[in-house]
Design a protein around this motif. Sequence first.
Motif, PDB file in Angstrom:
ATOM      1  N   LEU A 157       0.966  -1.064   0.005  1.00 54.36           N
ATOM      2  CA  LEU A 157      -0.153  -0.015  -0.123  1.00 54.36           C
ATOM      3  C   LEU A 157       0.913   1.271   0.025  1.00 54.36           C
ATOM      4  CD1 LEU A 157      -2.275  -1.057   2.896  1.00 54.36           C
ATOM      5  CD2 LEU A 157      -2.892  -1.013   0.673  1.00 54.36           C
ATOM      6  N   VAL A 158       0.666   2.519  -0.639  1.00 53.47           N
ATOM      7  CA  VAL A 158       1.138   3.587  -0.457  1.00 53.47           C
ATOM      8  C   VAL A 158       0.139   4.746   0.039  1.00 53.47           C
ATOM      9  CG1 VAL A 158       2.967   2.909  -2.130  1.00 53.47           C
ATOM     10  CG2 VAL A 158       0.795   4.230  -2.977  1.00 53.47           C
ATOM     11  N   GLN A 159       0.668   5.668   0.932  1.00 57.76           N
ATOM     12  CA  GLN A 159      -0.064   6.661   1.254  1.00 57.76           C
ATOM     13  C   GLN A 159       0.564   7.912   0.518  1.00 57.76           C
ATOM     14  OE1 GLN A 159       0.582   7.500   5.578  1.00 57.76           O
ATOM     15  NE2 GLN A 159      -0.074   9.551   5.136  1.00 57.76           N
ATOM     16  N   CYS A 160      -0.232   8.743   0.003  1.00 56.73           N
ATOM     17  CA  CYS A 160       0.033   9.834  -0.700  1.00 56.73           C
ATOM     18  C   CYS A 160      -0.408  11.248  -0.190  1.00 56.73           C
ATOM     19  CB  CYS A 160      -0.068   9.739  -2.309  1.00 56.73           C
ATOM     20  SG  CYS A 160      -1.820   9.710  -2.503  1.00 56.73           S
ATOM     21  N   TYR A 161      -0.248  11.402   1.209  1.00 53.33           N
ATOM     22  CA  TYR A 161      -1.051  12.446   1.907  1.00 53.33           C
ATOM     23  C   TYR A 161      -0.286  13.665   1.614  1.00 53.33           C
ATOM     24  CZ  TYR A 161      -2.540  15.455   5.542  1.00 53.33           C
ATOM     25  OH  TYR A 161      -3.090  16.601   6.005  1.00 53.33           O
ATOM     26  N   THR A 162       1.201  13.771   1.665  1.00 50.19           N
ATOM     27  CA  THR A 162       1.742  15.076   1.101  1.00 50.19           C
ATOM     28  C   THR A 162       1.604  15.248  -0.149  1.00 50.19           C
ATOM     29  OG1 THR A 162       3.545  14.619   2.810  1.00 50.19           O
ATOM     30  CG2 THR A 162       4.112  16.281   1.475  1.00 50.19           C
ATOM     31  N   GLY A 163       1.747  14.370  -1.108  1.00 52.20           N
ATOM     32  CA  GLY A 163       1.268  14.768  -2.404  1.00 52.20           C
ATOM     33  C   GLY A 163      -0.105  15.077  -2.667  1.00 52.20           C
ATOM     34  N   LEU A 164      -1.055  14.718  -1.667  1.00 52.69           N
ATOM     35  CA  LEU A 164      -2.448  15.172  -1.936  1.00 52.69           C
ATOM     36  C   LEU A 164      -2.681  16.742  -1.454  1.00 52.69           C
ATOM     37  CD1 LEU A 164      -5.485  14.557  -2.322  1.00 52.69           C
ATOM     38  CD2 LEU A 164      -5.568  13.894  -0.084  1.00 52.69           C
ATOM     39  N   VAL A 165      -1.859  17.043  -0.504  1.00 53.20           N
ATOM     40  CA  VAL A 165      -1.691  18.408   0.071  1.00 53.20           C
ATOM     41  C   VAL A 165      -1.262  19.275  -1.224  1.00 53.20           C
ATOM     42  CG1 VAL A 165      -0.885  20.017   1.895  1.00 53.20           C
ATOM     43  CG2 VAL A 165      -1.808  17.831   2.507  1.00 53.20           C
ATOM     44  N   TYR A 166      -0.051  19.039  -1.748  1.00 55.68           N
ATOM     45  CA  TYR A 166       0.403  19.805  -2.472  1.00 55.68           C
ATOM     46  C   TYR A 166       0.003  20.042  -3.953  1.00 55.68           C
ATOM     47  CZ  TYR A 166       3.892  21.109   0.963  1.00 55.68           C
ATOM     48  OH  TYR A 166       4.467  21.702   2.227  1.00 55.68           O
ATOM     49  N   GLU A 167      -0.516  18.704  -4.291  1.00 54.71           N
ATOM     50  CA  GLU A 167      -1.209  18.632  -5.801  1.00 54.71           C
ATOM     51  C   GLU A 167      -2.529  18.597  -6.076  1.00 54.71           C
ATOM     52  OE1 GLU A 167       1.126  18.655  -8.291  1.00 54.71           O
ATOM     53  OE2 GLU A 167       2.841  18.618  -6.730  1.00 54.71           O
ATOM     54  N   GLY A 168      -3.255  18.339  -4.875  1.00 50.64           N
ATOM     55  CA  GLY A 168      -4.656  18.064  -4.797  1.00 50.64           C
ATOM     56  C   GLY A 168      -5.078  16.763  -5.279  1.00 50.64           C
ATOM     57  N   PRO A 169      -6.454  16.626  -5.048  1.00 47.41           N
ATOM     58  CA  PRO A 169      -7.166  15.254  -5.336  1.00 47.41           C
ATOM     59  C   PRO A 169      -6.787  14.622  -6.609  1.00 47.41           C
ATOM     60  CG  PRO A 169      -8.875  16.826  -5.368  1.00 47.41           C
ATOM     61  CD  PRO A 169      -7.555  17.543  -5.007  1.00 47.41           C
ATOM     62  N   GLY A 170      -6.487  15.121  -7.614  1.00 44.91           N
ATOM     63  CA  GLY A 170      -6.073  14.513  -8.923  1.00 44.91           C
ATOM     64  C   GLY A 170      -5.055  13.789  -8.650  1.00 44.91           C
ATOM     65  N   ILE A 171      -4.260  13.986  -7.937  1.00 44.18           N
ATOM     66  CA  ILE A 171      -2.882  13.136  -7.742  1.00 44.18           C
ATOM     67  C   ILE A 171      -3.234  11.598  -7.911  1.00 44.18           C
ATOM     68  CG2 ILE A 171      -2.837  13.114  -5.208  1.00 44.18           C
ATOM     69  CD1 ILE A 171       0.445  13.426  -5.894  1.00 44.18           C
ATOM     70  N   ALA A 172      -4.443  11.179  -7.328  1.00 44.70           N
ATOM     71  CA  ALA A 172      -4.790   9.847  -7.243  1.00 44.70           C
ATOM     72  C   ALA A 172      -4.878   9.252  -8.521  1.00 44.70           C
ATOM     73  CB  ALA A 172      -5.937   9.537  -5.949  1.00 44.70           C
ATOM     74  N   GLY A 173      -5.862   9.650  -9.279  1.00 41.80           N
ATOM     75  CA  GLY A 173      -6.173   9.353 -10.589  1.00 41.80           C
ATOM     76  C   GLY A 173      -4.558   9.339 -11.393  1.00 41.80           C
ATOM     77  N   GLU A 174      -3.995  10.415 -11.408  1.00 41.26           N
ATOM     78  CA  GLU A 174      -2.592  10.405 -11.964  1.00 41.26           C
ATOM     79  C   GLU A 174      -1.618   9.268 -11.796  1.00 41.26           C
ATOM     80  OE1 GLU A 174      -0.619  14.175 -11.721  1.00 41.26           O
ATOM     81  OE2 GLU A 174      -2.665  15.398 -12.087  1.00 41.26           O
ATOM     82  N   ILE A 175      -1.508   8.941 -10.296  1.00 43.94           N
ATOM     83  CA  ILE A 175      -0.702   7.808  -9.994  1.00 43.94           C
ATOM     84  C   ILE A 175      -1.356   6.607 -10.347  1.00 43.94           C
ATOM     85  CG2 ILE A 175       0.063   6.640  -7.740  1.00 43.94           C
ATOM     86  CD1 ILE A 175       0.173   9.288  -6.528  1.00 43.94           C
ATOM     87  N   VAL A 176      -2.658   6.376 -10.291  1.00 50.48           N
ATOM     88  CA  VAL A 176      -3.174   5.132 -10.891  1.00 50.48           C
ATOM     89  C   VAL A 176      -3.027   4.841 -12.294  1.00 50.48           C
ATOM     90  CG1 VAL A 176      -5.623   3.800 -11.282  1.00 50.48           C
ATOM     91  CG2 VAL A 176      -4.862   4.943  -9.066  1.00 50.48           C
ATOM     92  N   ARG A 177      -3.150   5.896 -13.182  1.00 51.32           N
ATOM     93  CA  ARG A 177      -3.010   5.597 -14.577  1.00 51.32           C
ATOM     94  C   ARG A 177      -1.408   5.594 -14.709  1.00 51.32           C
ATOM     95  NH1 ARG A 177      -6.683   9.522 -14.263  1.00 51.32           N
ATOM     96  NH2 ARG A 177      -5.417  11.356 -13.957  1.00 51.32           N
ATOM     97  N   GLY A 178      -0.533   6.229 -14.144  1.00 58.18           N
ATOM     98  CA  GLY A 178       0.809   5.963 -14.134  1.00 58.18           C
ATOM     99  C   GLY A 178       1.155   4.423 -13.801  1.00 58.18           C
ATOM    100  N   LEU A 179       0.485   3.955 -12.808  1.00 60.12           N
ATOM    101  CA  LEU A 179       0.716   2.574 -12.436  1.00 60.12           C
ATOM    102  C   LEU A 179       0.348   1.605 -13.355  1.00 60.12           C
ATOM    103  CD1 LEU A 179       0.298   2.721  -8.549  1.00 60.12           C
ATOM    104  CD2 LEU A 179       2.424   2.657  -9.799  1.00 60.12           C
ATOM    105  N   ARG A 180      -0.615   1.729 -13.892  1.00 54.05           N
ATOM    106  CA  ARG A 180      -1.349   1.000 -15.071  1.00 54.05           C
ATOM    107  C   ARG A 180      -0.259   1.078 -16.025  1.00 54.05           C
ATOM    108  NH1 ARG A 180      -7.457   3.010 -15.179  1.00 54.05           N
ATOM    109  NH2 ARG A 180      -8.271   1.616 -13.237  1.00 54.05           N
ATOM    110  N   ASP A 181       0.270   2.197 -16.557  1.00 58.62           N
ATOM    111  CA  ASP A 181       1.037   2.368 -17.795  1.00 58.62           C
ATOM    112  C   ASP A 181       2.237   1.363 -17.272  1.00 58.62           C
ATOM    113  OD1 ASP A 181      -0.577   3.804 -19.103  1.00 58.62           O
ATOM    114  OD2 ASP A 181       0.466   5.648 -18.628  1.00 58.62           O
ATOM    115  N   LYS A 182       2.862   1.440 -16.270  1.00 62.24           N
ATOM    116  CA  LYS A 182       4.084   0.738 -15.750  1.00 62.24           C
ATOM    117  C   LYS A 182       3.791  -0.799 -15.908  1.00 62.24           C
ATOM    118  CE  LYS A 182       6.616   4.223 -13.252  1.00 62.24           C
ATOM    119  NZ  LYS A 182       7.757   4.223 -14.130  1.00 62.24           N
ATOM    120  N   LEU A 183       2.583  -1.168 -15.511  1.00 64.44           N
ATOM    121  CA  LEU A 183       2.238  -2.747 -15.340  1.00 64.44           C
ATOM    122  C   LEU A 183       2.212  -3.165 -16.725  1.00 64.44           C
ATOM    123  CD1 LEU A 183      -0.441  -2.941 -12.889  1.00 64.44           C
ATOM    124  CD2 LEU A 183       1.713  -3.907 -12.770  1.00 64.44           C
TER     125      LEU A 183
END
Length: 78
Positions: free
Chosen positions: A37-63
């Motif tokens: 599991l990963v916690q992206c609290y600081t990223g959420l604070v600085y980048e906003g809620p869109g960071i979750a979707g960006e990370i998920v899309r990026g992880l899908r690409d990497k997979l």
Amino acid sequence: SIRHIHRQTKGSFPIIGVGGIFNADHAWEKIRAGASLVQCYTGLVYEGPGIAGEIVRGLRDKLAQVGLAWIAEVVGRE
């Protein structure tokens, strides 16, 4: 470190990767080290809620790049 704990416990329990996760590359690094599991609290604070979707899309690409279907297949796979 995540890597050390994962090795010592042989991946027998979930590890949460925290700190400095601002994109899929950061999350991927922690997952490969052994975080299930990963916690992206600081990223959420600085980048906003869109960071979750960006990370998920990026992880899908990497997979797709490494030919795997599930993120669980990457945990501890350094």
